[in-house]
Design an enzyme around this catalytic site. Structure first.
Site, PDB file in Angstrom:
ATOM      1  N   ILE C  71       0.821  -1.027   0.091  1.00 49.71           N
ATOM      2  CA  ILE C  71      -0.007  -0.072   0.002  1.00 49.71           C
ATOM      3  C   ILE C  71       0.811   1.148  -0.058  1.00 49.71           C
ATOM      4  CG2 ILE C  71      -1.940   1.053   1.258  1.00 49.71           C
ATOM      5  CD1 ILE C  71      -2.520  -1.581   0.287  1.00 49.71           C
ATOM      6  N   CYS C 129       7.792  -1.400   8.273  1.00 54.65           N
ATOM      7  CA  CYS C 129       6.920  -1.548   7.122  1.00 54.65           C
ATOM      8  C   CYS C 129       8.021  -1.759   5.767  1.00 54.65           C
ATOM      9  CB  CYS C 129       6.269  -0.222   6.823  1.00 54.65           C
ATOM     10  SG  CYS C 129       5.121  -0.296   5.536  1.00 54.65           S
ATOM     11  N   ILE C 190       3.837 -10.264  14.213  1.00 52.11           N
ATOM     12  CA  ILE C 190       4.668  -9.965  13.535  1.00 52.11           C
ATOM     13  C   ILE C 190       4.194  -9.024  12.491  1.00 52.11           C
ATOM     14  CG2 ILE C 190       6.401 -11.847  13.946  1.00 52.11           C
ATOM     15  CD1 ILE C 190       5.096 -12.953  11.235  1.00 52.11           C
ATOM     16  N   ASN C 191       4.958  -7.980  11.934  1.00 51.20           N
ATOM     17  CA  ASN C 191       4.739  -7.388  10.694  1.00 51.20           C
ATOM     18  C   ASN C 191       4.642  -8.550   9.648  1.00 51.20           C
ATOM     19  OD1 ASN C 191       4.235  -5.491   8.442  1.00 51.20           O
ATOM     20  ND2 ASN C 191       4.990  -4.069  10.163  1.00 51.20           N
ATOM     21  N   THR C 192       4.543  -8.079   8.373  1.00 47.97           N
ATOM     22  CA  THR C 192       4.481  -8.807   7.358  1.00 47.97           C
ATOM     23  C   THR C 192       5.907  -9.354   6.801  1.00 47.97           C
ATOM     24  OG1 THR C 192       4.549  -6.973   5.795  1.00 47.97           O
ATOM     25  CG2 THR C 192       2.444  -8.054   6.101  1.00 47.97           C
TER      26      THR C 192
HETATM   27  C1  FMN Z   1      -3.333  -4.435   3.740  1.00 48.08           C
HETATM   28  C2  FMN Z   1      -2.364  -4.322   4.749  1.00 48.08           C
HETATM   29  C3  FMN Z   1      -1.970  -3.150   5.307  1.00 48.08           C
HETATM   30  C4  FMN Z   1      -1.109  -3.091   6.173  1.00 48.08           C
HETATM   31  N1  FMN Z   1      -0.667  -1.884   6.903  1.00 48.08           N
HETATM   32  C5  FMN Z   1      -0.082  -1.598   7.919  1.00 48.08           C
HETATM   33  C6  FMN Z   1       0.352  -0.542   8.320  1.00 48.08           C
HETATM   34  O1  FMN Z   1       0.012   0.774   8.104  1.00 48.08           O
HETATM   35  N2  FMN Z   1       1.208  -0.441   9.620  1.00 48.08           N
HETATM   36  C7  FMN Z   1       1.811  -1.617  10.439  1.00 48.08           C
HETATM   37  O2  FMN Z   1       2.297  -1.614  11.305  1.00 48.08           O
HETATM   38  N3  FMN Z   1       1.181  -2.997   9.907  1.00 48.08           N
HETATM   39  C8  FMN Z   1       0.565  -2.912   8.680  1.00 48.08           C
HETATM   40  N4  FMN Z   1       0.188  -3.990   8.079  1.00 48.08           N
HETATM   41  C9  FMN Z   1       0.565  -5.409   8.724  1.00 48.08           C
HETATM   42  C10 FMN Z   1      -0.587  -5.938   9.673  1.00 48.08           C
HETATM   43  O3  FMN Z   1      -0.835  -5.067  10.623  1.00 48.08           O
HETATM   44  C11 FMN Z   1       0.015  -7.216  10.358  1.00 48.08           C
HETATM   45  O4  FMN Z   1       1.164  -7.061  11.273  1.00 48.08           O
HETATM   46  C12 FMN Z   1       0.231  -8.315   9.301  1.00 48.08           C
HETATM   47  O5  FMN Z   1      -0.730  -8.375   8.066  1.00 48.08           O
HETATM   48  C13 FMN Z   1       0.195  -9.716  10.063  1.00 48.08           C
HETATM   49  O6  FMN Z   1      -1.026 -10.069  10.361  1.00 48.08           O
HETATM   50  P1  FMN Z   1      -1.932 -10.921   9.554  1.00 48.08           P
HETATM   51  O7  FMN Z   1      -1.227 -12.225   8.805  1.00 48.08           O
HETATM   52  O8  FMN Z   1      -3.245 -11.280  10.335  1.00 48.08           O
HETATM   53  O9  FMN Z   1      -2.373 -10.029   8.536  1.00 48.08           O
HETATM   54  C14 FMN Z   1      -0.687  -4.292   6.777  1.00 48.08           C
HETATM   55  C15 FMN Z   1      -1.057  -5.445   6.367  1.00 48.08           C
HETATM   56  C16 FMN Z   1      -2.007  -5.463   5.404  1.00 48.08           C
HETATM   57  C17 FMN Z   1      -2.427  -6.888   4.832  1.00 48.08           C
END
Ligand code: FMN
Ligand code: FAD
Ligand code: FAD
Ligand code: FMN
Ligand code: FES
Ligand code: FES
Lengths: 255, 302, 302, 255
Positions: C71, C129, C190-192
């Protein structure tokens, strides 16, 4: 020889709805060579990813069919239970070593617990064909969760135990076997939950005993080394290749 | 002309499709399914200087669409490999790539030396096995140690050296550059991610070793990204792997920069996947009117 | 007594179930489905000092059972957040956790200071990020920089500080210890993962930014393993996330060591997942005869 | 208001086998409030993970049903095509803004390309109800891959173009529209492939034009910011929230 074939499902009927099913599959190659105690690796659907190991319950070389008896536990066996006649089933097999089948001087004993009875039926048929006299001891948790007794009673004298006493003797197979003169049998074969197998191992000096084990399998082909079980000599053996049938004396259940 | 002819520097294969170490035994277990000479190469199960019994079971579990394994490098040791496995393997008519592991730099030198024999086509150096307590993973996460291992292997063999990278690092390009300068002829990647699964009824990790290597379809996006990054960072060819289940997956790796690919977990799901991929790549090339698969290596970088 | 009462040091929530930043907007988009006050907290979409338009589309794609997104931290900037989003968000009756990002250490200090206002329950500091060119990911992979960011935020606010860790590192425990010593009150993780997908017909990366953040069910085993490791390494509580889709997933994170959890990608699949999990954890506790979910935090370590 | 409901499938029939399907669903809440141009997010099965955005093709408030017209493209739409009457369908909707519907002085023009015709039918019905006269121009690749013409011909004058000329005029909708006096229409509405929309944008000074766009969607709810499209002022807008319908003059197709 190991085959990967698409068998055609002839029938897939619940013995007890949502719990235990019997499936008959047209699969000539496997029917031709399968031995009692061998198993199949079945792709049940796109998820789960892994194939599922399932024993061969019955083989009909003339009709070119194999049957499986299975209990619905999770996603894989649930998938199986939803398949219908005429659908294809992706099967690898026959896999593993089997039970010893020959003519014995004295009687043979089959001991099964729960779905562990599955590989014993074909064994019983083959032992009988070889001219053996058979006794069968099966354990279930209750009358309502017992099944396939009609099959086993055709093989020989059948005695059943249930945990709640709703059918046969109350208790595990131990409640029956503790009254047996085990040395009157030339051979005993068992398959069932680990506690049962552990108990049976304590009897291994009284009777020549073969156990069919379970282990979590990756490949079923002997390649991944995931399915090992501990041997008394401290080594590990592959349940899918050197097993699933082992001599009781080989196997160790210690941690 | 053979559209799939594969030249990885001095190492050549009839096609770029191999099977990954630890998922195919030494090949013997798959002989009933097809003629193994159809494969570009077989990366045999990891070998160590001494016999290893491996970890206590439960060693493997399916989770989240993939699997976690912790076999613990169970193997009969290098002597057993040379005496009992290689003689048969070298009759298969495909390249035999021996995957080696050690717990010290010297171990790797010893293994390279011992395996510089007829029948071994190349050495794949596993510096990234997450399942061994002593050292294993450190070699794969520290660029200096990875360099040292590559160099040690290089000094002890004239066979082609494939250094296998771990994905569990901050910067995969630096690891790749380290092994390239250490003397690697080829990079294979990726080994497994480190993962875990918990049985919420028993409130215990499912794998006896607690953590294990995560492989299969779920790791593909990470593997592809890393191949893409390494392709830009080094000048040696890459053998790509991680979740390859079909032709499209294989093509993605090639376009990301892999000169060859390897099927791992896929072999458990369907032993014919490598063969289907060989067919599938040929069809793709025919459809696009291309005369060699090398035309699409790294195509996604354009 | 409320079995789900959640105390993360000085930060308290009515239950341990939150929704992850970037997957729930500011909450407004989910108001039609249920009363947002049921949630433990909302981690709002990442905010930066200035407005950001974000990356060129295609910004998201499903792959391998999960999704990849890039994004690019699109948001209206911190002033817009304070003036136009926070006033409504603070009426939801749940903890509002503001996720902040910056391209310099000073940015983080500025953001912390600006957001030290009524209605903000806690700050979640995104140092991980993968979608921002300037710096973003470096803060999240270098322990010294992560320490500096934590410290800077700490010096500029008295709000609880949640440091969000990136999984794309060699040693997650070291990152966790760095932010703990920098002054973090809580760790979220975790973050991604960083991933990629390729369109084999077009021979191009599918995401315009080439790489993106990989999330959803496939990353769960990696996330669980990291939570397990960090739980052993630090003394501050953990908010666990990564592929949580149901109660079993949530329980696995809690048993690995998380004191709270967050649903991210799951919100796209079924907006009711967080609510179902709240119910599900209660049921699990009832079945096991437990009086607080805190009894099972870290249970898999025993 | 946005609902997440389990609608009951009333029928799901191929218009062209393995290609285009029409599904009718009993779903009162959504039928009650849906506006032309709005769409649904449908969970098609356990895989794919994400819901799939599908336009509302027709709404019957009295019968409390909604219909969708969809083309099988990949795993999600394939799942849809395999569903049967009486099964439940997990739907979120109605989503997005819709087309402008009111009484115009002069005629309205509907322009559809391929499966892009889906949201135009309900629009046509509502425009007609509001007392407008309608002309329809639809483009397909061939006669064999054209569909739902019987629906649109009920709305007003229908002209069709096919790429291979097997039905109607040969070419794209451009082959038809280049002969139109566009300023005789008070309003034009279009949905279809991007090349068609790009062409139509060149006509935006001749007629008041609304375009329904597509974009890859994560949430469909406005939360994830994945579905954005570029505006002429350089900003991005969410196709799922500010769209899918935009004024042509707002939208930019430049890189
Ligand atoms: C579309 C999208 C946007 C995200 N934007 C942010 C963000 O702005 N800041 C952040 O710290 N993590 C962001 N993340 C990461 C999520 O908060 C989360 O850490 C990550 O997706 C893992 O969890 P999940 O597998 O349940 O999605 C984003 C994830 C997705 C899928
Ligand atoms: C040699 C062998 C023969 C078997 N024969 C039969 C039989 O005839 N009838 C029958 O009903 N069951 C049999 N089983 C057990 C059967 O394989 C499992 O019940 C089945 O794999 C469960 O999968 P699931 O997806 O339904 O459930 P899950 O919920 O995934 O698993 C339920 C339990 O089954 C076990 N299991 C799951 N996957 C595997 C795997 N890949 N390999 C081994 N165990 C697994 C796990 O330990 C788990 O505790 C046999 C197992 C083995 C090893
Ligand atoms: C607002 C909107 C309304 C739509 N209305 C209709 C309709 O009425 N009838 C119809 O047949 N189709 C419609 N579509 C297109 C439909 O969403 C895709 O064809 C469908 O998602 C394809 O999914 P798949 O799994 O079948 O195929 P895949 O093979 O996964 O994808 C095929 C193509 O569809 C697109 N697509 C896939 N997933 C998504 C997603 N999550 N969001 C958006 N696009 C995606 C991709 O760009 C891809 O190129 C609409 C799309 C949008 C955005
Ligand atoms: C059961 C199993 C055993 C493995 N053993 C080894 C090994 O001995 N040496 C090695 O380098 N990699 C080993 N691997 C890693 C694979 O070779 C491969 O790198 C990884 O699984 C990713 O590919 P995949 O997703 O296609 O399986 C093993 C993987 C599995 C699943
Ligand atoms: S399951 Fe792979 S070796 Fe037995
Ligand atoms: S799809 Fe998530 S904002 Fe549009």
């Amino acid at each position: 020889m190991i085959f990967k074939n698409n068998g055609i499902i002839i029938s897939n009927e619940p013995i007890i709805e949502d719990f235990v099913y019997l499936m008959k599959i047209n699969e000539k190659n496997i029917a031709d060579i399968a031995k009692p105690g061998q198993f199949l690796e079945i792709k049940t659907g796109s998820v789960p990813l892994l194939r599922k190991p399932i024993s061969i319950f019955e083989v009909d070389k003339v009709a070119e069919t194999i049957s499986i008896l299975y209990q619905v536990k999770g996603p894989g066996t649930k998938n199986l239970s939803e398949l219908k006649a005429n659908q294809q089933l992706d099967i690898i097999g026959p896999l593993g070593t089997g039970f010893t089948v020959k003519k014995f001087d004295n009687k043979c004993l089959l001991i099964g617990g729960g779905i562990g009875i599955a590989p014993l039926y074909d064994l019983g048929l083959k032992l009988k064909e070889s001219g053996n006299e058979i006794e069968i001891v099966l354990g279930f948790s209750s009358k309502d969760t017992s099944y396939a007794l009609d099959y086993f009673s055709k093989l020989g004298t059948l005695t059943v135990a249930t945990m709640d006493g709703s059918l046969g003797i109350k208790g595990t197979v131990e409640a029956i076997l503790s009254n047996y003169e085990l040395n009157t049998f030339d051979k005993a074969y068992a398959c069932g939950p680990e506690p049962m197998l552990k108990y049976l191992k304590t009897l291994e000096d009284k009777v020549n005993l073969e156990l069919s084990l379970e282990a979590y399998m990756g490949c079923g082909l002997g390649a991944c080394l995931s399915c090992v079980c501990k041997m008394t000599d401290g080594t590990y053996k592959r349940v899918c290749k050197e097993g699933p049938v082992f001599k009781s004396k080989e196997v160790s259940f210690d941690e | 002309m053979n559209k799939l002819e594969c030249n990885l520097g001095k190492f050549k294969m009839k096609n770029p499709v191999t099977v990954a170490s630890g998922t195919f035994g030494s090949g013997k277990e798959f002989k009933d399914f097809y003629d193994l000479s159809l494969l570009g190469g077989i990366m045999v199960k990891g070998t160590t200087p001494e016999k290893r019994v491996g970890n206590k079971p439960q060693r493997l579990v399916e989770t989240s669409g993939g699997i976690i394994n912790s076999i613990g490098l169970a193997n009969g040791g290098v002597d057993d490999f040379i005496n009992n496995i290689l003689p048969e393997a070298k009759t298969y008519g495909t390249e035999i790539i021996v995957n080696i592991s050690g717990s010290s730099i010297d171990d790797y030198g010893y293994m390279a030396d011992r395996l510089s024999i007829d029948g071994v086509s190349a050495l794949e150096v596993n510096i990234s096995c997450p399942n061994v307590k002593e050292g294993g993973i450190t070699f794969g996460t520290d660029p200096n140690m990875a360099f040292d291992v590559a160099k040690m292997v290089k000094n002890n063999t004239s066979k082609p050296i494939i250094m296998k990278l771990s994905p569990n690092v901050t910067n995969i390009a630096i690891m790749a550059q380290a092994v390239e300068s250490g003397g690697a002829d080829i990079i294979s990647m990726i080994n497994t991610l480190i993962g875990m699964a918990i049985d919420v009824e028993k409130q215990r990790p499912i794998i006896n070793n607690i953590i294990g290597g995560y492989s299969g379809p779920p790791i593909k996006p990470v593997a592809l990204r890393m191949v893409y990054e390494v392709y830009k960072a080094v000048n040696i060819p890459i053998i790509g792997m991680g979740g390859i289940m079909n032709t499209t997956d294989a093509l993605e790796f090639i376009m990301a920069g892999a000169s060859a690919i390897s099927v791992g977990t896929g072999n458990f799901v369907d032993p014919y996947i490598p063969i289907d991929i060989i067919k599938g790549i040929n069809e793709y090339l025919d459809n696009k009117g291309l005369s060699s698969y090398t035309d699409i290596i790294g195509a996604a970088h354009k």
